[in-house]
Design a protein around this motif. Sequence first.
Motif, mmCIF file in Angstrom:
data_model
loop_
_atom_site.group_PDB
_atom_site.id
_atom_site.type_symbol
_atom_site.label_atom_id
_atom_site.label_comp_id
_atom_site.label_asym_id
_atom_site.label_seq_id
_atom_site.Cartn_x
_atom_site.Cartn_y
_atom_site.Cartn_z
ATOM 1 N N GLY A 137 0.814 -1.215 0.000
ATOM 2 C CA GLY A 137 0.000 0.000 0.000
ATOM 3 C C GLY A 137 0.846 1.263 0.000
ATOM 4 O O GLY A 137 0.569 2.208 -0.741
ATOM 5 N N ILE A 138 1.889 1.267 0.819
ATOM 6 C CA ILE A 138 2.790 2.425 0.871
ATOM 7 C C ILE A 138 3.520 2.588 -0.458
ATOM 8 O O ILE A 138 3.649 3.703 -0.979
ATOM 9 C CB ILE A 138 3.768 2.280 2.059
ATOM 10 C CG1 ILE A 138 3.009 2.436 3.371
ATOM 11 C CG2 ILE A 138 4.920 3.275 1.960
ATOM 12 C CD1 ILE A 138 3.786 2.038 4.605
ATOM 13 N N ASP A 139 3.981 1.471 -1.033
ATOM 14 C CA ASP A 139 4.639 1.505 -2.338
ATOM 15 C C ASP A 139 3.690 2.063 -3.397
ATOM 16 O O ASP A 139 4.084 2.862 -4.248
ATOM 17 C CB ASP A 139 5.077 0.093 -2.760
ATOM 18 C CG ASP A 139 6.079 -0.536 -1.811
ATOM 19 O OD1 ASP A 139 6.707 0.197 -1.017
ATOM 20 O OD2 ASP A 139 6.237 -1.771 -1.855
ATOM 21 N N SER A 140 2.434 1.654 -3.309
ATOM 22 C CA SER A 140 1.424 2.091 -4.279
ATOM 23 C C SER A 140 1.171 3.594 -4.204
ATOM 24 O O SER A 140 0.957 4.238 -5.235
ATOM 25 C CB SER A 140 0.115 1.336 -4.050
ATOM 26 O OG SER A 140 0.316 -0.048 -4.204
ATOM 27 N N ILE A 141 1.217 4.137 -3.013
ATOM 28 C CA ILE A 141 1.041 5.594 -2.868
ATOM 29 C C ILE A 141 2.181 6.317 -3.578
ATOM 30 O O ILE A 141 1.960 7.271 -4.329
ATOM 31 C CB ILE A 141 0.972 5.993 -1.378
ATOM 32 C CG1 ILE A 141 -0.318 5.463 -0.751
ATOM 33 C CG2 ILE A 141 1.071 7.515 -1.215
ATOM 34 C CD1 ILE A 141 -0.355 5.563 0.766
ATOM 35 N N GLY A 142 3.410 5.870 -3.339
ATOM 36 C CA GLY A 142 4.560 6.475 -4.023
ATOM 37 C C GLY A 142 4.438 6.359 -5.531
ATOM 38 O O GLY A 142 4.713 7.318 -6.266
ATOM 39 N N ALA A 143 4.008 5.194 -6.021
ATOM 40 C CA ALA A 143 3.849 4.978 -7.460
ATOM 41 C C ALA A 143 2.764 5.897 -8.026
ATOM 42 O O ALA A 143 2.954 6.519 -9.078
ATOM 43 C CB ALA A 143 3.516 3.519 -7.736
ATOM 44 N N PHE A 144 1.651 5.999 -7.328
ATOM 45 C CA PHE A 144 0.541 6.835 -7.796
ATOM 46 C C PHE A 144 0.971 8.295 -7.919
ATOM 47 O O PHE A 144 0.679 8.955 -8.912
ATOM 48 C CB PHE A 144 -0.648 6.693 -6.844
ATOM 49 C CG PHE A 144 -1.855 7.470 -7.253
ATOM 50 C CD1 PHE A 144 -2.579 7.131 -8.383
ATOM 51 C CD2 PHE A 144 -2.280 8.555 -6.505
ATOM 52 C CE1 PHE A 144 -3.701 7.854 -8.763
ATOM 53 C CE2 PHE A 144 -3.394 9.291 -6.877
ATOM 54 C CZ PHE A 144 -4.110 8.936 -8.004
ATOM 55 N N VAL A 145 1.703 8.782 -6.942
ATOM 56 C CA VAL A 145 2.196 10.165 -6.989
ATOM 57 C C VAL A 145 3.148 10.343 -8.173
ATOM 58 O O VAL A 145 3.085 11.345 -8.890
ATOM 59 C CB VAL A 145 2.864 10.563 -5.653
ATOM 60 C CG1 VAL A 145 3.542 11.914 -5.752
ATOM 61 C CG2 VAL A 145 1.838 10.574 -4.526
ATOM 62 N N GLY A 146 4.026 9.364 -8.404
ATOM 63 C CA GLY A 146 4.955 9.437 -9.533
ATOM 64 C C GLY A 146 4.230 9.461 -10.870
ATOM 65 O O GLY A 146 4.578 10.240 -11.766
ATOM 66 N N ILE A 147 3.209 8.618 -11.009
ATOM 67 C CA ILE A 147 2.437 8.573 -12.256
ATOM 68 C C ILE A 147 1.713 9.895 -12.475
ATOM 69 O O ILE A 147 1.723 10.448 -13.585
ATOM 70 C CB ILE A 147 1.435 7.401 -12.227
ATOM 71 C CG1 ILE A 147 2.182 6.063 -12.213
ATOM 72 C CG2 ILE A 147 0.493 7.465 -13.427
ATOM 73 C CD1 ILE A 147 1.317 4.871 -11.839
ATOM 74 N N LEU A 148 1.099 10.432 -11.429
ATOM 75 C CA LEU A 148 0.410 11.725 -11.552
ATOM 76 C C LEU A 148 1.377 12.837 -11.931
ATOM 77 O O LEU A 148 1.041 13.716 -12.735
ATOM 78 C CB LEU A 148 -0.304 12.074 -10.249
ATOM 79 C CG LEU A 148 -1.574 11.291 -9.943
ATOM 80 C CD1 LEU A 148 -2.137 11.705 -8.585
ATOM 81 C CD2 LEU A 148 -2.614 11.475 -11.024
ATOM 82 N N LEU A 149 2.573 12.808 -11.356
ATOM 83 C CA LEU A 149 3.571 13.831 -11.672
ATOM 84 C C LEU A 149 3.959 13.772 -13.152
ATOM 85 O O LEU A 149 4.045 14.806 -13.819
ATOM 86 C CB LEU A 149 4.807 13.652 -10.789
ATOM 87 C CG LEU A 149 5.898 14.690 -10.983
ATOM 88 C CD1 LEU A 149 5.468 16.025 -10.390
ATOM 89 C CD2 LEU A 149 7.178 14.225 -10.330
ATOM 90 N N VAL A 150 4.169 12.579 -13.671
ATOM 91 C CA VAL A 150 4.511 12.433 -15.090
ATOM 92 C C VAL A 150 3.355 12.919 -15.956
ATOM 93 O O VAL A 150 3.572 13.651 -16.931
ATOM 94 C CB VAL A 150 4.882 10.968 -15.429
ATOM 95 C CG1 VAL A 150 4.972 10.757 -16.932
ATOM 96 C CG2 VAL A 150 6.198 10.596 -14.771
ATOM 97 N N GLN A 151 2.134 12.528 -15.599
ATOM 98 C CA GLN A 151 0.965 12.983 -16.354
ATOM 99 C C GLN A 151 0.910 14.518 -16.390
ATOM 100 O O GLN A 151 0.736 15.113 -17.440
ATOM 101 C CB GLN A 151 -0.329 12.472 -15.708
ATOM 102 C CG GLN A 151 -0.597 11.022 -15.937
ATOM 103 C CD GLN A 151 -1.443 10.795 -17.175
ATOM 104 O OE1 GLN A 151 -1.086 11.203 -18.262
ATOM 105 N NE2 GLN A 151 -2.547 10.112 -17.000
#
Length: 171
Positions: A137-151
């Motif tokens: 879950g914690i890893d997923s939060i970091g990934a989600f933020v990274g994906i949003l930043l790229v978008q």
Amino acid sequence: MKKIVVTLLKPLSFLPAIVMMCLIYSFSAQTGEVSGDLSYKVSYQIVETKNELLNENKSYDELAYSASSIEYYVRKAAHMTEYFLLAIAISFPLYVYRVRGIWLMLLAGIVCVGFAGLDEYHQSFVAGRGPSVKDVGIDSIGAFVGILLVQAFCWSTLHNPSDRRRRKRKR
């Protein structure tokens, strides 16, 4: 010629993601003791730097106590950061391949969360370590933020209305 070079080099855009996956895997392969020592050293460095910058004049024991008290948060921040960087390394090449919007979020998210799950499973075979759904879950939060930043970054740089007006004038 240029098109051939671009076609040949385009798949190499995934190389940073592969390197990041190897780095994450190598951290997960560390025993619980080695991983804990690394987290403690980073935590101690943080509190020692704070002590020096703010002239707190804490003793070694006080610094050790402070380091121990933030070690958990340092570990979790490291998890988020690893997957934040992995998501960026996966999302940029997907964007290059014209995967955009919700499809970018889904595909990059599935890859990152899937890798996080596999990584936690891998940890179940490492001495002193174990799998944790909470860490996924914690890893997923970091990934989600990274994906949003790229978008957001790609959209803001590639879809700037003022650039469109300039391009139309040049034609």
